[in-house]
Design a protein around this motif. Structure first.
Motif, PDB file in Angstrom:
ATOM      1  N   UNK A 111      70.514  21.199  60.523  1.00 24.83           N
ATOM      2  CA  UNK A 111      69.522  21.798  61.421  1.00 24.83           C
ATOM      3  C   UNK A 111      68.980  23.111  60.883  1.00 24.83           C
ATOM      4  N   UNK A 112      69.842  23.903  60.255  1.00 27.15           N
ATOM      5  CA  UNK A 112      69.440  25.239  59.818  1.00 27.15           C
ATOM      6  C   UNK A 112      68.819  25.256  58.432  1.00 27.15           C
ATOM      7  N   UNK A 113      69.190  24.303  57.583  1.00 26.50           N
ATOM      8  CA  UNK A 113      68.720  24.309  56.197  1.00 26.50           C
ATOM      9  C   UNK A 113      68.264  22.916  55.776  1.00 26.50           C
ATOM     10  N   UNK A 114      67.423  22.328  56.608  1.00 25.06           N
ATOM     11  CA  UNK A 114      66.945  20.974  56.328  1.00 25.06           C
ATOM     12  C   UNK A 114      66.106  20.915  55.054  1.00 25.06           C
ATOM     13  N   UNK A 115      65.327  21.968  54.781  1.00 24.81           N
ATOM     14  CA  UNK A 115      64.491  21.967  53.569  1.00 24.81           C
ATOM     15  C   UNK A 115      65.353  21.972  52.312  1.00 24.81           C
ATOM     16  N   UNK A 116      66.416  22.768  52.318  1.00 20.21           N
ATOM     17  CA  UNK A 116      67.306  22.809  51.170  1.00 20.21           C
ATOM     18  C   UNK A 116      67.982  21.469  50.947  1.00 20.21           C
ATOM     19  N   UNK A 117      68.448  20.855  52.024  1.00 19.91           N
ATOM     20  CA  UNK A 117      69.098  19.559  51.903  1.00 19.91           C
ATOM     21  C   UNK A 117      68.123  18.484  51.437  1.00 19.91           C
ATOM     22  N   UNK A 118      66.871  18.581  51.882  1.00 22.17           N
ATOM     23  CA  UNK A 118      65.858  17.625  51.428  1.00 22.17           C
ATOM     24  C   UNK A 118      65.598  17.769  49.932  1.00 22.17           C
ATOM     25  N   UNK A 119      65.561  19.004  49.438  1.00 18.72           N
ATOM     26  CA  UNK A 119      65.343  19.230  48.005  1.00 18.72           C
ATOM     27  C   UNK A 119      66.515  18.695  47.183  1.00 18.72           C
ATOM     28  N   UNK A 120      67.734  18.924  47.666  1.00 11.39           N
ATOM     29  CA  UNK A 120      68.905  18.401  46.956  1.00 11.39           C
ATOM     30  C   UNK A 120      68.909  16.881  46.992  1.00 11.39           C
ATOM     31  N   UNK A 121      68.515  16.316  48.134  1.00 11.29           N
ATOM     32  CA  UNK A 121      68.434  14.853  48.250  1.00 11.29           C
ATOM     33  C   UNK A 121      67.444  14.284  47.249  1.00 11.29           C
ATOM     34  N   UNK A 122      66.295  14.925  47.120  1.00 14.00           N
ATOM     35  CA  UNK A 122      65.290  14.457  46.147  1.00 14.00           C
ATOM     36  C   UNK A 122      65.846  14.503  44.718  1.00 14.00           C
ATOM     37  N   UNK A 123      66.589  15.550  44.405  1.00 13.39           N
ATOM     38  CA  UNK A 123      67.170  15.654  43.066  1.00 13.39           C
ATOM     39  C   UNK A 123      68.179  14.535  42.819  1.00 13.39           C
ATOM     40  N   UNK A 124      69.016  14.255  43.804  1.00  8.73           N
ATOM     41  CA  UNK A 124      69.979  13.162  43.661  1.00  8.73           C
ATOM     42  C   UNK A 124      69.272  11.812  43.573  1.00  8.73           C
ATOM     43  N   UNK A 125      68.194  11.651  44.335  1.00 13.85           N
ATOM     44  CA  UNK A 125      67.445  10.398  44.281  1.00 13.85           C
ATOM     45  C   UNK A 125      66.917  10.131  42.879  1.00 13.85           C
ATOM     46  N   UNK A 126      66.372  11.152  42.253  1.00 11.45           N
ATOM     47  CA  UNK A 126      65.859  10.986  40.893  1.00 11.45           C
ATOM     48  C   UNK A 126      66.970  10.593  39.925  1.00 11.45           C
ATOM     49  N   UNK A 127      68.128  11.226  40.087  1.00 12.28           N
ATOM     50  CA  UNK A 127      69.254  10.919  39.195  1.00 12.28           C
ATOM     51  C   UNK A 127      69.732   9.485  39.403  1.00 12.28           C
ATOM     52  N   UNK A 128      69.900   9.104  40.665  1.00 16.12           N
ATOM     53  CA  UNK A 128      70.401   7.762  40.955  1.00 16.12           C
ATOM     54  C   UNK A 128      69.393   6.687  40.562  1.00 16.12           C
ATOM     55  N   UNK A 129      68.119   6.945  40.795  1.00 19.24           N
ATOM     56  CA  UNK A 129      67.108   5.962  40.420  1.00 19.24           C
ATOM     57  C   UNK A 129      67.031   5.780  38.910  1.00 19.24           C
ATOM     58  N   UNK A 130      67.354   6.839  38.181  1.00 22.97           N
ATOM     59  CA  UNK A 130      67.369   6.730  36.713  1.00 22.97           C
ATOM     60  C   UNK A 130      68.650   6.059  36.216  1.00 22.97           C
TER      61      UNK A 130
END
Length: 288
Positions: A111-130
């Motif tokens: 709730x407090x840091x949703x933007x940060x978690x979204x950015x980390x999620x995007x980074x993990x998504x790129x790694x996993x998709x690769x």
């Protein structure tokens, strides 16, 4: 490190200055938290709070302007665990207090840091998709929610793990300055009580059905068991007066096979809570 501990214990100005400066510098914030932990352990929560406020200012800056909650999270966790450890002289209660606060932080973080978690999620998504394109294609639309759930549990769990390492550093500093060998004896003898071990196991078993992020609950319930397992290894090596190379090999194996070794350590901690393995081991004699 001992010289740094001696310096910060000269007075509140030195302790507050080092805590604030270290907290403000990237990748050195753990030193600031360790200084606060040392002051709490030696002088008490009130004096520790005075020093902690110095570190809190840059920590709030990291959270507000840098969207980085790890600094303030670790600082709060270390302060609480140090206060409980000083008041109870119990690593078990200190770790449980840290786990409880870690759970609260984990529940508030999305709730407090949703933007940060979204950015980390995007980074993990790129790694996993690769790295795992087949898995990403198979999960389809469920892939991002699965990664986001993992990140939501991983981040606060990492903060809790870091805080435990920092409070151990604070305790080591305290022992080095005022009670040489005290931390070694304390850590080598640490084991969980049967009731606490049973509660941790129960939480691990019900995590998928509890309605709380399973990975977060796994960190909260598993970390006390993991620390107890590591303490058991250190205690056995100490009792047998074995070479420190055994500990080097142990930590190397923990890094290489982290998940498997962690599960084994938690299992050993559960068994130790009932059997007290160290009491059953014959200490090495002078001839050994």
């Amino acid at each position: 490190m001992r010289a740094l501990a001696q310096y910060v214990m000269r007075g509140p100005l030195q302790a507050g200055g080092v805590a604030a400066l270290a907290t403000a510098i990237p990748y050195l914030s753990w030193i600031g938290a360790a200084v606060v932990g040392l002051v709490v352990l030696r002088l008490g929560p009130v004096q520790g709070l005075n020093i902690g406020l110095w570190a809190l200012l840059p920590a709030l800056g990291w959270a507000w302007f840098g969207n980085e909650p790890s600094v303030i999270a670790v600082l709060l966790l270390v302060y609480l665990m140090a206060a409980v450890l000083r008041g109870t002289v119990s690593w078990e209660r200190s770790l449980l207090a840290g786990s409880a606060l870690g759970l609260v932080i984990g529940l508030l973080l999305p709730s407090l840091f949703s933007d940060m978690l979204a950015a980390v999620t995007d980074a993990f998504l790129e790694i996993y998709q690769w790295a795992y394109p087949d898995m990403a294609a198979q999960l389809g639309e469920d892939f991002r929610p699965a990664v986001r759930s993992m990140v939501n549990g991983l981040m606060p769990g990492t903060y809790l793990g870091m805080a435990v390492a920092v409070i151990m550093l604070s305790r080591y500093w305290q022992a080095a300055l005022y009670n040489p060998g005290g931390f070694r004896r304390e850590f080598h003898g640490f084991r969980l009580s049967r009731g606490v071990a049973a509660v941790c196991v129960l939480l691990l078993l019900v995590a998928p059905m509890a309605g709380i992020n399973p990975l977060l609950l796994g960190w909260v319930a598993g970390l006390p068991l993991l620390v107890a397992g590591i303490a058991l290894v250190h205690g056995v090596v100490g009792l047998k007066k074995a070479s420190n190379l055994w500990l080097v090999a142990f930590y190397a194996l923990l890094v290489v096979q982290g998940f498997t070794i962690s599960l084994l350590l938690m299992l050993l901690a559960i068994v130790d809570s009932w059997l007290d393995i160290r009491r059953r081991i014959r200490p090495a004699g002078p001839a050994e």
